[in-house]
Structures are given as structure tokens and as C-alpha cells.
Design an enzyme around this catalytic site. Structure first.
Site, PDB file in Angstrom:
ATOM      1  N   LYS A  28      39.403  -2.052 -53.609  1.00 48.59           N
ATOM      2  CA  LYS A  28      40.286  -2.112 -52.432  1.00 48.59           C
ATOM      3  C   LYS A  28      41.398  -1.070 -52.499  1.00 48.59           C
ATOM      4  O   LYS A  28      41.788  -0.509 -51.476  1.00 48.59           O
ATOM      5  CB  LYS A  28      40.874  -3.511 -52.265  1.00 48.59           C
ATOM      6  CG  LYS A  28      41.793  -3.961 -53.376  1.00 48.59           C
ATOM      7  CD  LYS A  28      42.266  -5.389 -53.172  1.00 48.59           C
ATOM      8  CE  LYS A  28      43.077  -5.889 -54.350  1.00 48.59           C
ATOM      9  NZ  LYS A  28      44.341  -5.194 -54.534  1.00 48.59           N
ATOM     10  N   THR A  29      41.931  -0.806 -53.698  1.00 47.49           N
ATOM     11  CA  THR A  29      43.016   0.182 -53.805  1.00 47.49           C
ATOM     12  C   THR A  29      42.508   1.568 -53.406  1.00 47.49           C
ATOM     13  O   THR A  29      43.234   2.350 -52.784  1.00 47.49           O
ATOM     14  CB  THR A  29      43.605   0.201 -55.228  1.00 47.49           C
ATOM     15  OG1 THR A  29      43.958  -1.126 -55.595  1.00 47.49           O
ATOM     16  CG2 THR A  29      44.847   1.072 -55.294  1.00 47.49           C
ATOM     17  N   ASP A 214      48.392  -4.912 -48.673  1.00 48.59           N
ATOM     18  CA  ASP A 214      47.492  -5.288 -49.764  1.00 48.59           C
ATOM     19  C   ASP A 214      47.706  -6.760 -50.113  1.00 48.59           C
ATOM     20  O   ASP A 214      48.775  -7.318 -49.866  1.00 48.59           O
ATOM     21  CB  ASP A 214      47.797  -4.404 -50.977  1.00 48.59           C
ATOM     22  CG  ASP A 214      46.769  -4.548 -52.083  1.00 48.59           C
ATOM     23  OD1 ASP A 214      45.657  -5.038 -51.800  1.00 48.59           O
ATOM     24  OD2 ASP A 214      47.075  -4.162 -53.231  1.00 48.59           O
ATOM     25  N   GLU A 215      46.688  -7.400 -50.712  1.00 44.07           N
ATOM     26  CA  GLU A 215      46.769  -8.816 -51.127  1.00 44.07           C
ATOM     27  C   GLU A 215      47.236  -9.692 -49.961  1.00 44.07           C
ATOM     28  O   GLU A 215      48.103 -10.556 -50.118  1.00 44.07           O
ATOM     29  CB  GLU A 215      47.724  -8.969 -52.332  1.00 44.07           C
ATOM     30  CG  GLU A 215      47.340  -8.155 -53.552  1.00 44.07           C
ATOM     31  CD  GLU A 215      46.113  -8.670 -54.290  1.00 44.07           C
ATOM     32  OE1 GLU A 215      45.459  -9.611 -53.785  1.00 44.07           O
ATOM     33  OE2 GLU A 215      45.783  -8.130 -55.356  1.00 44.07           O
ATOM     34  N   GLN A 245      40.615 -15.413 -53.519  1.00 40.37           N
ATOM     35  CA  GLN A 245      41.611 -15.193 -54.570  1.00 40.37           C
ATOM     36  C   GLN A 245      42.998 -15.654 -54.143  1.00 40.37           C
ATOM     37  O   GLN A 245      44.004 -15.213 -54.693  1.00 40.37           O
ATOM     38  CB  GLN A 245      41.644 -13.712 -54.971  1.00 40.37           C
ATOM     39  CG  GLN A 245      40.354 -13.242 -55.620  1.00 40.37           C
ATOM     40  CD  GLN A 245      40.473 -11.845 -56.182  1.00 40.37           C
ATOM     41  OE1 GLN A 245      41.156 -11.604 -57.187  1.00 40.37           O
ATOM     42  NE2 GLN A 245      39.816 -10.894 -55.551  1.00 40.37           N
ATOM     43  N   ARG A 603      37.789 -11.632 -63.938  1.00 43.58           N
ATOM     44  CA  ARG A 603      38.563 -10.692 -64.758  1.00 43.58           C
ATOM     45  C   ARG A 603      37.654 -10.044 -65.800  1.00 43.58           C
ATOM     46  O   ARG A 603      38.004  -9.000 -66.355  1.00 43.58           O
ATOM     47  CB  ARG A 603      39.706 -11.391 -65.513  1.00 43.58           C
ATOM     48  CG  ARG A 603      40.778 -12.090 -64.696  1.00 43.58           C
ATOM     49  CD  ARG A 603      41.326 -11.281 -63.575  1.00 43.58           C
ATOM     50  NE  ARG A 603      40.626 -11.567 -62.326  1.00 43.58           N
ATOM     51  CZ  ARG A 603      40.633 -10.791 -61.254  1.00 43.58           C
ATOM     52  NH1 ARG A 603      41.276  -9.660 -61.261  1.00 43.58           N
ATOM     53  NH2 ARG A 603      39.972 -11.135 -60.170  1.00 43.58           N
TER      54      ARG A 603
END
Length: 670
Positions: A28-29, A214-215, A245, A603
Site C-alpha cells: 500500500k505504501t 493511510d490506515e 486490520q 507479520r
């Protein structure tokens, strides 16, 4: 790395509102940074009219660094990459007069806020820590929902809420008198201002012509409203998030904001990022099967082109001591056999209390480790002292800062003198600083206490004037010299070495302040009030954020692990009552606990190990916990349960032994 088809579509869609549903590890970044470059280079947007917003300073720094790898400095000039709270602060600083704030307003951190509320509720709550904690949380939730004190009083439903609404009103009055804001005000005040003032709203909509968030699943009600107000009718924005998430409902995050977007923007373009670049296939399959048990408005399924290797194990321990021993032994053995680094391993748990035994075992075996959320630089007493002095230089009416340093180092201003000053200041509705100059104070305070107090406040006036009209760097240096802080550190520290380390921290802070005051090639010079606000906000945002952790095993809660990745992950305490947590079971909030487990699983890059105990001591009682329902929801054919494992054949044992001997020889031949 080339963008995949979904990433490419997300980068190039700019015709309206866009929601990018980005699964764990889906890049996504890269989408956000590439989209910023595309807007500047291909769509005639100026960088100064683009804002990218996220939730932590660490994420904002990383995003800005990655943008600067794509755009030149001149192309990126003026680009806003910040946290929500930094953006709110920028709006408040520009509009402070409209908000009836003086320019040198203070920012209260959580400790300041708690100290003030404790004073204001002394009669009703009598310092009850649990009640104060509930009060802080309630006020925060009200602010996140854009509820002001008058409305809080109207909607209060029980005696405690009625009392809390009264305390909220009292607290806001006091904050106004102090010319101070708290963390939640940094979103509340800009949002309400943009909502009610069309002129201000139009200015910020013209300034921020394209907004990236973002997020997005972590936004609360006020942050979502702020996004809508900045985007306006033009609705040129991209939000990136993952409903799977969303793990912060306890601090106001609302994953339903993803759904609200569809209602508020019927033309919303939804793009799914489903290719995972982080985890091996088997780990990803476990994550997919687990999260499929939660209801979804947007259906997505992550896939990986990485190998589907046997890498998910479930280990049993007799009790929690044995669990810690087993995890540490596993790490030592795995590192020895694979030549990996300690920094490649992470141990994740549901609650901080689970770290104690793990720490003990790691220390016993001399294994370096780091617990996420250790002591922040700004939490150190010497830094809080100097920050309080700086806060007083720019706002002498800051009572919390005043009380912290009025007798640090010692000035013969004892508790009795301060109590008399406080009572007089309350009676006169003045700050402690302002009250110290009034003639009426001499009726209640005299002698050495009054002389010492006025010497201190007069000194503050002189230093404040020097900082305002002269060289601010020199003023700060002179302030630290005047108070003989280094000498006081050597007198009050347990050893000369400790004093030296503490003074080194003060020097570091002074260096930061000087750099911010003088500016650099990348950042403009700031005034001292701006520096103080920025450093206070950095402290509040960066608590719990860690820099490069190097050669250390990482210990952290599942909440803290979000956004990180590690080659080898251990998820400990996979039992009913721990994960899912008992409070969530009681409150029927299993879905968020499942999302928390999903975050932990995703993770892991190469290998994932779950552990659970047959017995666990809790509140002095020996329990026999059930395995977590989440373990049972995973695809069983992909799990290697320890007690179901077939014994290795003679051939397998020989091959493993020969392999181990070859590894040892290779190590000695290096």
C-alpha cells in the site's frame, strides 16, 4: 519493482473518490508514494496542494523518504506528509485567532491532562485511579465523537456520566484559562471550525486539492469528518485501508467508516490489493481461512506467489514458565542451525504481563532483546524538566509546567508556599505565574517563600523577553546555564555516570531545539513557540515507536506489531481467555480479537509458531485453559500440531544429524 495491475489502477485513478482495500503486505505504501509522484508529474498538481496523512510519525517519515526517492527535492517542495494530529495542529496554528486562542498556546500530554483532572475532581473522585482513568477515556471518546460539554450533559445516561459531563465542562474551562489544548483537541477543534466557518473551510479545501489517507480503518468519527470537510464537493481523495486490520475500537477507531464512504460517496471507486509480497503461502492460507469467519462488506482474498512451505507449528508447554523456556530454546536452536540474526525473531502476545517470563529467560540466556514501547526519550525526567522550562518561556501561564520546575532545582519554594499560591490563584481565577505578581498575594504569602517565588517569576519574564525579541538559541542556552541544571544533576543523580548520561540527553534536546530554530535546507526555521509545540507533539506521537532494532529479539503486543514484519514469528498464549481475551468474550467482541490474531499471523514472512500451555496461573489460581478457538478455525492440514507429529524414521534422523554436523563444520571453516 513494477506495479501489479491492481496497484497500477489505484495509482492512476484520480477522477473521484477512491478506496483502496489493501490486504496485509500488499504494497500500500508503494501505491501512495507512486500516486503522489503521478499527481505531480502527470496531472499538473503542485506538491504544496497535496497532503498525505497517516497515524504515526514513523509511518509519515517513511512515506516522505520514499516519495523523495521518486521525486526531486524541487518537485516535492511543499508536500504535506504528516499525522492527522500534525495536520490538525497546522490548521489550529493558522486559525488560532478565529479559535480565540493566543499564539503561544500549550499542548498538554496525557500526564498533564491526568494531573489537571485529578486536581479538578479532588472532592468527587478523591484521586481514585480507576475512576480517573474512566473519566479521561470518557472525555476522549466524547471529543472523538465531536461532543462538546453542553451536549455531553444532555446525553449522559447514568450518575457517573452526569458527573463526568460536569468534570468535562470544568476541564474545558480550565484549559481555556491556561490557553492549552490536549491531544484530542488537535482533531476536534479544526473539524468543528471547518464545519462551521465557510471561509476557513474554503481556504483549506483550496490549499489541499488532493488528499491521501493511510490506515483509513483506524480513523474515528472526528477524523472521518475532517477528511470529508477537507475533500469537499470536489472529493479528490484516496483512502487506503484494510477492514481486517481494524484493531483499535478501544481508542475510537471505527472500521464502519469504510462502509460510510460508500453511502457518502455513491461514485466511490473500490480497488482491491490482494497480492501479498510478505508471507509464504501456508502462512497466508492460515490468515485467509481465519479472517473469513468475520463478516465482510468488501470480500477480498490474499494470495502469494511465494512457496507453499511447511512453516506453521503449534507447540505445547506445561505452564507459562515452560512456555518461555521453550520459545527461547527454539530461537537459540533455530538461529544456530540457520545462521540467522536475533533481530529476525519476534515474540507477540496479547497482554504486556506475558512479557515478564520471556524477558527472564532471554536474560538468563544472555540473548539481546527489546520490548516495544520502552522508555521514550521525552519521558525521561531531565527532558520533561527542560521541556517544562521551554513551555514556560513561551507560555508562562502553563500551570503544569510551572509546578514541575518552580522548585527544580531547589529555590526554597516549598509545598506550603505553593499551596498558598495555588489557593490565591484559584480565588483570583489567575494562573500561578500571573498571581505571583499581585499585591494581594502578600496577605497570604510572605518572607523567604515570597522573595524566592518572585525572583523566579521575574527571571522567567526576562528570559521570555530575550527569547521573543533576541536570539532564541542563545536564550535557551542561557536558561539552562542560569538554573545550574548540570550541577543539580550531579547532586541529585545516583552516580556521576548517571548524571553524565542525563546531561547528554539534555544536550541532545538542546541540539534539536537549535536545529529547528535555525532551519535547514529541507525545513524552514521555526519560532520558539512552534518548536515547543512540535516537540511536545513528537513526544505524544512517538511513545512506543522504536527506531532500528538491529540484533535484538523483538517482544511486543499484537497491537504494537501492526505495520511490522519479521522472518520468524512466535505467537504465545494461544488460549481461550488470552486470545481471544476474556473481556472480549464477555462483551461478545470476538470479531476484533480475530482481526488481532490475523494481524499477528500476517507479520510472519518465513515461519510462524504458535504456543499454548496445558496449565496457566491466573490471579493466584491454577487453570487448565482450552486451546484458542482461532487455532481450531485454521486449516488443520496446514498446521503441524506437536502432539500429532509422527516420530521421524531412522533415515530421517540420520539425514537431520548429518545436516547438523555439516552446518557445524561449515561454521568452524569460515
Amino acid at each position: 519493482m513494477k506495479l501489479n495491475l491492481a496497484q497500477d489502477e489505484a495509482v492512476h485513478f484520480i477522477g473521484g473518490p477512491c478506496l483502496v482495500l489493501a490486504g496485509a503486505g500488499s504494497g500500500k505504501t508503494r501505491v501512495i508514494t507512486n500516486k503522489i509522484a503521478y499527481l505531480v508529474r502527470k496531472c499538473d498538481y503542485k506538491a504544496r496542494n497535496i497532503a498525505a496523512v497517516t497515524f504515526t510519525n514513523k509511518a509519515a517519515r517513511e512515506m516522505k523518504e520514499r516519495v523523495l526517492q521518486t521525486l526531486s527535492k524541487s518537485e516535492a517542495r511543499g508536500l504535506m506528509v504528516s499525522t492527522f494530529h500534525s495536520l490538525g495542529l497546522d490548521i489550529i496554528r493558522r486559525e488560532h485567532k478565529t479559535l480565540n486562542l493566543k499564539a503561544g498556546f500549550s499542548l498538554f500530554d496525557d500526564q498533564d491532562q491526568l494531573a489537571l483532572l485529578k486536581d479538578l475532581t479532588d472532592q468527587e473522585l478523591d484521586g481514585d485511579k480507576e475512576a480517573l482513568s474512566r473519566l479521561v477515556s470518557t472525555i476522549s471518546n466524547w471529543k472523538n465523537d465531536l461532543v462538546l460539554p453542553a451536549r455531553a450533559a444532555r446525553i449522559a445516561q447514568d450518575p457517573e456520566q452526569v458527573l463526568f459531563a460536569q468534570c468535562y465542562e470544568r476541564y474545558q474551562r480550565q484549559m481555556k484559562a491556561y490557553n492549552a489544548l490536549d491531544f484530542d483537541d488537535l482533531i476536534l477543534m479544526p473539524t468543528l471550525l471547518l464545519k462551521t466557518n465557510s471561509e476557513v473551510r474554503q481556504f483549506w479545501q483550496n490549499k489541499i486539492r488532493y488528499l491521501l489517507v493511510d490506515e483509513y480503518q483506524d480513523t474515528n468519527a472526528s477524523q472521518y469528518e475532517l477528511v470529508k470537510l477537507i475533500a469537499g464537493e470536489r472529493a479528490r481523495f484516496t483512502v487506503v485501508g484494510d477492514d481486517d486490520q481494524s484493531i483499535y475500537s478501544w481508542r475510537g477507531a471505527r472500521p464502519q467508516n469504510l462502509v460510510l464512504l460508500k453511502d457518502d460517496y455513491p461514485q466511490l471507486k473500490v480497488i482491491m490489493l490482494e497480492q501479498n509480497y510478505r508471507s509464504r503461502g501456508q502462512i497466508l492460507q492460515c490468515a485467509n481461512i481465519l479472517i473469513a469467519n468475520n463478516p465482510h462488506v468488501f470480500e477480498k482474498k490474499l494470495f502469494s506467489e511465494m512457496e507453499y512451505a511447511a512453516s506453521v507449528r503449534v507447540l505445547f508447554a506445561k505452564n507459562e514458565e515452560h512456555e518461555a523456556e521453550r520459545v527461547v530454546a527454539e530461537i537459540m536452536g533455530h538461529k544456530f542451525m540457520n545462521g540467522s540474526r536475533f533481530g529476525d525473531y519476534a515474540i507477540l502476545y496479547r497482554g504486556n504481563h506475558q512479557s515478564r517470563l520471556l524477558e527472564k529467560q532471554l536474560m538468563t540466556n544472555r540473548i539481546p532483546y527489546k520490548i516495544s514501547g520502552g522508555t521514550s526519550f521525552f519521558s525521561r525526567s531531565e527532558i520533561k524538566d527542560i521541556m517544562a522550562y521551554l513551555r514556560l518561556l513561551v507560555n508562562p501561564d502553563d500551570d503544569n509546567a510551572f509546578l514541575r520546575v518552580v522548585n527544580t532545582p531547589r529555590r526554597e519554594i516549598g509545598p506550603t508556599s505553593l499551596e498558598k499560591l495555588g489557593n490565591y490563584a484559584n480565588h483570583r481565577a489567575k494562573s500561578l505565574f500571573a498571581a505571583s505578581f499581585e499585591m494581594g498575594l502578600e496577605q497570604t504569602l510572605d518572607g523567604r517563600g515570597l522573595v524566592a517565588l518572585r525572583a523566579f517569576t521575574n527571571w522567567l519574564v526576562r528570559r521570555g523577553e530575550e527569547a521573543a525579541r533576541g536570539n532564541a538559541v542563545e536564550a535557551v542556552r542561557d536558561m539552562i546555564k542560569d538554573i545550574n541544571y548540570e550541577e543539580w544533576l550531579y547532586d541529585s543523580s545516583p552516580s556521576p555516570r548517571a548524571a553524565e548520561m542525563r546531561m547528554k540527553n539534555v544536550s541532545t534536546l538542546f541540539k534539536w531545539v537549535s536545529q529547528m530554530l535555525e532551519g535547514s535546507d529541507e525545513d524552514e526555521a521555526m519560532t520558539l513557540p512552534e518548536v515547543v509545540i512540535r516537540l511536545t507533539l513528537r513526544d505524544m506521537m512517538e511513545r512506543g515507536e522504536d527506531e532500528d532494532d538491529g540484533e535484538q529479539v523483538q517482544l511486543m503486543t499484537l497491537h504494537s506489531s501492526k505495520g511490522l514484519e519479521f522472518p520468524f514469528v512466535f505467537m504465545v498464549g494461544m488460549e481461550e481467555g488470552l486470545l481471544p481475551h476474556q473481556s472480549s468474550i464477555d462483551e461478545d467482541n470476538i470479531e476484533e480479537e480475530r482481526r488481532l490474531a490475523y494481524v499477528g499471523i500476517t507479520r510472519a514472512q518465513q515461519a510462524l509458531t504458535f504456543t499454548l500451555c496445558r496449565e496457566r496461573r491466573q490471579y493466584g489460581e491454577q487453570l487448565r485453559p482450552e486451546p484458542s478457538r482461532f487455532l481450531l478455525e485454521l486449516p488443520q492440514q496446514d498446521l503441524d500440531w506437536e502432539h500429532n507429529r509422527k516420530p521421524p524414521s531412522e533415515t530421517e534422523r540420520m539425514e537431520k544429524g548429518q545436516s547438523a554436523i555439516a552446518d557445524i563444520r561449515a561454521m568452524f571453516n569460515k
